[in-house]
Design an enzyme around this catalytic site. Structure first.
Site, PDB file in Angstrom:
ATOM      1  N   THR A  73      29.004  49.111  25.651  1.00 23.06           N
ATOM      2  CA  THR A  73      29.008  50.485  26.155  1.00 23.06           C
ATOM      3  C   THR A  73      28.336  50.390  27.513  1.00 23.06           C
ATOM      4  O   THR A  73      27.442  49.541  27.704  1.00 23.06           O
ATOM      5  CB  THR A  73      28.233  51.459  25.235  1.00 23.06           C
ATOM      6  N   HIS A  74      28.780  51.181  28.461  1.00 23.61           N
ATOM      7  CA  HIS A  74      28.290  51.094  29.849  1.00 23.61           C
ATOM      8  C   HIS A  74      28.502  49.699  30.429  1.00 23.61           C
ATOM      9  O   HIS A  74      27.769  49.289  31.329  1.00 23.61           O
ATOM     10  CB  HIS A  74      26.801  51.445  29.947  1.00 23.61           C
ATOM     11  N   SER A  99      46.479  31.965  45.701  1.00 22.21           N
ATOM     12  CA  SER A  99      46.084  32.480  47.004  1.00 22.21           C
ATOM     13  C   SER A  99      46.665  31.578  48.078  1.00 22.21           C
ATOM     14  O   SER A  99      46.802  30.377  47.881  1.00 22.21           O
ATOM     15  CB  SER A  99      44.559  32.492  47.091  1.00 22.21           C
ATOM     16  N   LYS A 102      42.500  29.563  43.348  1.00 23.36           N
ATOM     17  CA  LYS A 102      42.662  30.918  42.822  1.00 23.36           C
ATOM     18  C   LYS A 102      43.818  31.071  41.844  1.00 23.36           C
ATOM     19  O   LYS A 102      44.857  30.444  41.962  1.00 23.36           O
ATOM     20  CB  LYS A 102      42.877  31.916  43.966  1.00 23.36           C
ATOM     21  N   GLU A 121      46.526  43.942  37.982  1.00 24.78           N
ATOM     22  CA  GLU A 121      46.056  44.744  39.118  1.00 24.78           C
ATOM     23  C   GLU A 121      47.126  45.744  39.564  1.00 24.78           C
ATOM     24  O   GLU A 121      46.839  46.899  39.857  1.00 24.78           O
ATOM     25  CB  GLU A 121      45.677  43.839  40.287  1.00 24.78           C
TER      26      GLU A 121
END
Ligand code: ARG
Length: 464
Positions: free
Chosen positions: A160-161, A282, A288, A295
């Site tokens: 949570t959070h 990348s 990468k 996304e």
């Protein structure tokens, strides 16, 4: 283009031709040509009905239907040029029909207006889209169930959070998304019922003077019912707004899942490895592996929300009945459907091929004093009020932080210094395994509970 091609079907009362740019500005054919198939199917049903009612002769019907079918064939074989000068898909097809079969083609538009025609075409399109979305949501759910079945015992941190809260099992986390998508599918099924109502026969706004049979057209086209008020019928766009709204919720759910997948694939989390097919490299950093699909889905959520707001805003303040503003319903609707269909499709496959790192999840599940609540619950079972137990464990956590140790590393004497009711058995209660197994309340994370849910899911025909 010769003069003949250019002549408007509604040109009778006009003296001057429309200015070129105005023509382009008002036209919708660049995007509503997507509806060509529905336009033709709808026209064929309308034509059959007119014939059954004695409004058209059978010979005329056969000519019109043959003409429409050959137009369908032409379009599907790239042999049809949609003209901006003919404004929209309806006029383009009707004009071609008249060219192909002569003036009898002009009889097709009897007892009909473009206002009820466009409402019909859009509903036929929306009906198929809703069916497709439901099927894709079900596929995505199946992918989640598949992964969940492999991970009923895979322990991970629950947050949570975004702070470690309590340990959970991965299946529980995945099935949380199953539930969200289940509500999404339900929403689309309910929308389907409201979409599947025939608008044709409302005419321009007030109905028609011809003796038409709307029930017949509804049966021909597989509609469950016929709209009741002609003014409402040509000016209502609720069904499309509902689709955009339900699609926004689907995207919101996909976006949250995306956010987790993105976090989980980071080298800090290492909970998840998405298959190569859904990642990109990348151009500069050779190491990468970017979770681009997640996304993009997260990003595309924005345009779907935007489409919903566009539609709501187009409709607010419109007087009855049809207004040209409503032509602006199509692009947001089409874009929403294309986006949600694409996102759902790619996610189902991506989930199936994702590799979860059970070892890593287990390794971090105990961090952040994730079994502190279990320790407090232990004290409560010994008779301490929960609030006091909370206080005691809070102090123990502070002690651990100070000495940089974990809760299970505190020796018994020290534990008892915090509260005398603590016994030797405490250590069994504060392992992450025990913590997870103990959350047996209905809907809880205990593997036995999660299996109950999985079984219930598998007993449903869609997921058997
Ligand atoms: N292209 C128009 C639309 O999408 C079709 C209906 C036109 N009706 C009219 N009265 N101009 O809204």
């Amino acid at each position: 283009m010769n003069k003949q091609d250019d002549k408007k079907l509604w040109g009778g009362r006009f003296e001057k031709p429309m200015e070129k740019f105005t023509e382009e500005f008002t036209a919708s054919v660049s995007y509503d040509q997507k509806l060509y198939r529905y336009d033709i199917i709808g026209s064929i049903a309308h034509c059959r009905m007119l014939t059954k009612q004695g409004i058209l002769h059978e010979v005329e019907r056969d000519m019109i239907i043959t003409g429409l079918e050959s137009i369908l064939h032409d379009i599907e074989h790239g042999d049809f040029e949609f003209l901006v000068s003919l404004e929209d898909v309806h006029m383009n097809i009707e004009k071609r029909l008249i060219e192909k079969i002569g003036p009898v083609g002009g009889k097709l538009h009897t007892a009909r207006s473009r206002n009820d025609q466009v409402a019909l075409d859009s509903r036929l399109y929306a009906r198929d889209a809703v069916k497709q979305i439901i099927e894709l949501v079900r596929n995505l759910q199946r992918a989640l169930v598949e992964q969940a079945s492999q991970h009923t015992e895979t322990i991970m941190p629950g947050y949570t959070h975004l702070q470690t809260a309590q340990p959970i099992v991965l299946a529980h986390h995945l099935l949380a998304y199953f539930e969200m998508f289940d509500r999404d599918a339900q929403r689309f099924s309910e929308i389907y019922q409201r979409v599947n109502v025939l608008p044709l026969g409302a005419g321009a706004l007030a109905g028609t003077t011809f003796d038409i049979d709307r029930q017949y057209v509804a049966r021909e086209l597989g509609f469950d019912g016929v709209s009741r008020n002609s003014l409402d019928t040509v000016s209502d766009r609720d069904a499309f707004i509902e689709i955009c709204s339900a699609a926004s919720l689907v995207m919101m759910h996909l976006s949250r899942l995306s956010e987790e997948f993105i976090l989980w694939s980071s080298s800090e989390f290492r909970f998840l490895r998405l298959s190569d097919g859904y990642c990109t490299g990348s151009s500069i950093m050779p190491q990468k592996r970017n979770p681009d699909v997640s996304e993009l889905v997260r990003g595309k959520t924005g345009r779907v929300y935007g489409n919903l707001i566009s539609l709501l805003t187009v409709m607010k303040g419109l007087p009855l009945a049809y207004n040209k503003d409503m032509q602006e319903d199509k692009e947001p609707l089409f874009d929403t459907i294309d986006t949600v269909v694409g996102s759902l499709r790619i996610y189902a496959d991506m989930i199936c091929t994702a590799a979860f790192n059970a070892e890593r999840m287990r390794a971090v599940a105990g961090l952040g004093f994730s079994t502190a609540t279990d320790l407090a619950d232990y004290l409560v079972r010994g008779g301490l009020p929960f609030r006091d137990a909370h206080e005691v464990v809070g102090k123990m956590v502070a002690h651990c932080e100070k000495h940089q140790i974990d809760l299970p590393e505190v020796d018994l004497a020290t534990m008892q210094g915090f509260h005398p009711s603590i016994g030797e058995d405490i250590y069994q209660f504060i392992t992450v395994e025990k913590s997870v197994q103990s959350r047996r309340s209905y809907g809880g994370t205990a593997p036995e509970q999660v299996k109950v849910q999985l079984e219930a899911i598998r007993s449903r025909p869609e997921f058997a």
